[in-house]
Design an enzyme around this catalytic site. Sequence first.
Site, PDB file in Angstrom:
ATOM      1  N   GLY A   1       0.808  -1.209   0.000  1.00  0.00           N
ATOM      2  CA  GLY A   1       0.000   0.000   0.000  1.00  0.00           C
ATOM      3  C   GLY A   1       0.840   1.258   0.000  1.00  0.00           C
ATOM      4  O   GLY A   1       0.313   2.364   0.127  1.00  0.00           O
TER       5      GLY A   1
ATOM      6  N   THR B   1       2.823   4.275  -1.540  1.00  0.00           N
ATOM      7  CA  THR B   1       2.734   5.032  -2.785  1.00  0.00           C
ATOM      8  C   THR B   1       4.018   5.845  -2.977  1.00  0.00           C
ATOM      9  O   THR B   1       4.851   5.948  -2.084  1.00  0.00           O
ATOM     10  CB  THR B   1       1.514   5.966  -2.784  1.00  0.00           C
ATOM     11  OG1 THR B   1       1.598   6.864  -1.662  1.00  0.00           O
ATOM     12  CG2 THR B   1       0.222   5.168  -2.674  1.00  0.00           C
TER      13      THR B   1
ATOM     14  N   SER C   1      -3.188   1.834  -4.574  1.00  0.00           N
ATOM     15  CA  SER C   1      -3.034   3.180  -4.012  1.00  0.00           C
ATOM     16  C   SER C   1      -3.900   3.356  -2.784  1.00  0.00           C
ATOM     17  O   SER C   1      -3.646   4.231  -1.954  1.00  0.00           O
ATOM     18  CB  SER C   1      -3.387   4.238  -5.059  1.00  0.00           C
ATOM     19  OG  SER C   1      -4.735   4.082  -5.496  1.00  0.00           O
TER      20      SER C   1
ATOM     21  N   PHE D   1      -6.460   0.666  -0.140  1.00  0.00           N
ATOM     22  CA  PHE D   1      -7.073  -0.630   0.118  1.00  0.00           C
ATOM     23  C   PHE D   1      -8.464  -0.527   0.717  1.00  0.00           C
ATOM     24  O   PHE D   1      -9.119  -1.540   0.938  1.00  0.00           O
ATOM     25  CB  PHE D   1      -6.175  -1.467   1.030  1.00  0.00           C
ATOM     26  CG  PHE D   1      -5.034  -2.108   0.298  1.00  0.00           C
ATOM     27  CD1 PHE D   1      -5.193  -3.325  -0.336  1.00  0.00           C
ATOM     28  CD2 PHE D   1      -3.806  -1.465   0.214  1.00  0.00           C
ATOM     29  CE1 PHE D   1      -4.144  -3.909  -1.032  1.00  0.00           C
ATOM     30  CE2 PHE D   1      -2.760  -2.043  -0.478  1.00  0.00           C
ATOM     31  CZ  PHE D   1      -2.921  -3.262  -1.109  1.00  0.00           C
TER      32      PHE D   1
ATOM     33  N   HIS E   1      -5.123  15.328   2.935  1.00  0.00           N
ATOM     34  CA  HIS E   1      -4.538  14.336   3.826  1.00  0.00           C
ATOM     35  C   HIS E   1      -3.849  15.008   5.003  1.00  0.00           C
ATOM     36  O   HIS E   1      -3.631  16.217   5.014  1.00  0.00           O
ATOM     37  CB  HIS E   1      -3.525  13.459   3.081  1.00  0.00           C
ATOM     38  CG  HIS E   1      -4.151  12.380   2.267  1.00  0.00           C
ATOM     39  ND1 HIS E   1      -4.554  12.587   0.960  1.00  0.00           N
ATOM     40  CD2 HIS E   1      -4.472  11.097   2.555  1.00  0.00           C
ATOM     41  CE1 HIS E   1      -5.076  11.470   0.493  1.00  0.00           C
ATOM     42  NE2 HIS E   1      -5.044  10.550   1.434  1.00  0.00           N
ATOM     43  N   HIS E   2      -3.471  14.181   5.970  1.00  0.00           N
ATOM     44  CA  HIS E   2      -2.736  14.654   7.142  1.00  0.00           C
ATOM     45  C   HIS E   2      -1.368  15.209   6.738  1.00  0.00           C
ATOM     46  O   HIS E   2      -0.822  14.890   5.674  1.00  0.00           O
ATOM     47  CB  HIS E   2      -2.564  13.500   8.134  1.00  0.00           C
ATOM     48  CG  HIS E   2      -2.002  12.251   7.514  1.00  0.00           C
ATOM     49  ND1 HIS E   2      -0.651  12.040   7.355  1.00  0.00           N
ATOM     50  CD2 HIS E   2      -2.630  11.181   6.975  1.00  0.00           C
ATOM     51  CE1 HIS E   2      -0.452  10.872   6.762  1.00  0.00           C
ATOM     52  NE2 HIS E   2      -1.647  10.328   6.522  1.00  0.00           N
TER      53      HIS E   2
ATOM     54  N   LYS F   1       1.783  13.021   5.514  1.00  0.00           N
ATOM     55  CA  LYS F   1       1.830  12.303   4.240  1.00  0.00           C
ATOM     56  C   LYS F   1       2.973  12.843   3.385  1.00  0.00           C
ATOM     57  O   LYS F   1       3.080  14.051   3.173  1.00  0.00           O
ATOM     58  CB  LYS F   1       0.500  12.411   3.499  1.00  0.00           C
ATOM     59  CG  LYS F   1       0.464  11.567   2.229  1.00  0.00           C
ATOM     60  CD  LYS F   1      -0.938  11.393   1.697  1.00  0.00           C
ATOM     61  CE  LYS F   1      -0.947  10.572   0.414  1.00  0.00           C
ATOM     62  NZ  LYS F   1      -0.376   9.215   0.620  1.00  0.00           N
TER      63      LYS F   1
ATOM     64  N   THR G   1      -4.090   7.712  -4.360  1.00  0.00           N
ATOM     65  CA  THR G   1      -5.528   7.582  -4.623  1.00  0.00           C
ATOM     66  C   THR G   1      -5.983   8.630  -5.623  1.00  0.00           C
ATOM     67  O   THR G   1      -6.757   8.331  -6.544  1.00  0.00           O
ATOM     68  CB  THR G   1      -6.314   7.721  -3.307  1.00  0.00           C
ATOM     69  OG1 THR G   1      -5.890   6.696  -2.412  1.00  0.00           O
ATOM     70  CG2 THR G   1      -7.810   7.601  -3.541  1.00  0.00           C
TER      71      THR G   1
END
Length: 233
Positions: free
Chosen positions: A70, A72, A96, A98, A130-131, A134, A141
Amino acid sequence: MNIALLGYGKMGKAIEQIALKRGHNIVIKADVGTTYNITDADVAIDFSIPSVAFSNISKCLNNGVPVISGTTGWLEDYDNAVALCNEKKGAFISASNFSLGVNIFFELNKNLAKMMSNLAQYKVRLEEIHHTQKLDAPSGTAITLANGIIKNHSSFDKWVLDSKEDNAVPIVAKRIENVPGTHTVKYESDIDFIEMKHHAHNREGFALGAVIAAEWIIGKTGVFTMNDVLNIG
């Protein structure tokens, strides 16, 4: 099932909790620099970092251990991973995202792109949030969503980040504290707009999907996607 966790950050810990609840054993918890014997595991789940993901995947495939990845930001080596998997007659899934809901969202996105393809009055925009921890932008995604639009809409042949170009799907990437992941696809005209959104409440959905994929891949040979796991698309 004995599971190796390659990457033991927040996602690795979330996967551990889900796996234990489903009756599995965690036999390896590896971060960068950890020494381990991958053959102790029946399957490996990689949520590491881009710089070591391909090395982790290669180690699994070279030792006959099915691997779910998972991570990326490493996909320049994806074709090499596929070639190695085929050479070693191994089993490999890279996704990218799950999350079961996100993979349904991917299919809805493709179908909507087909329907909008001949409606030039609607302009598309893709946003991901995102947080702040990242590491990559745009998210994997978001790239998957953009590629789904490109393949199913006649007006686009690429995507661009934080800008606008003709024939390109524009992606806006935002980083906000404590946001697990929100993705929005919006088609807007002068008179209305159509919007699809997936918002993750926490990491459990991603973790559950990864464990389900690991359960599914045991005993199989080949390169697969989450569509195979979920029998969709």
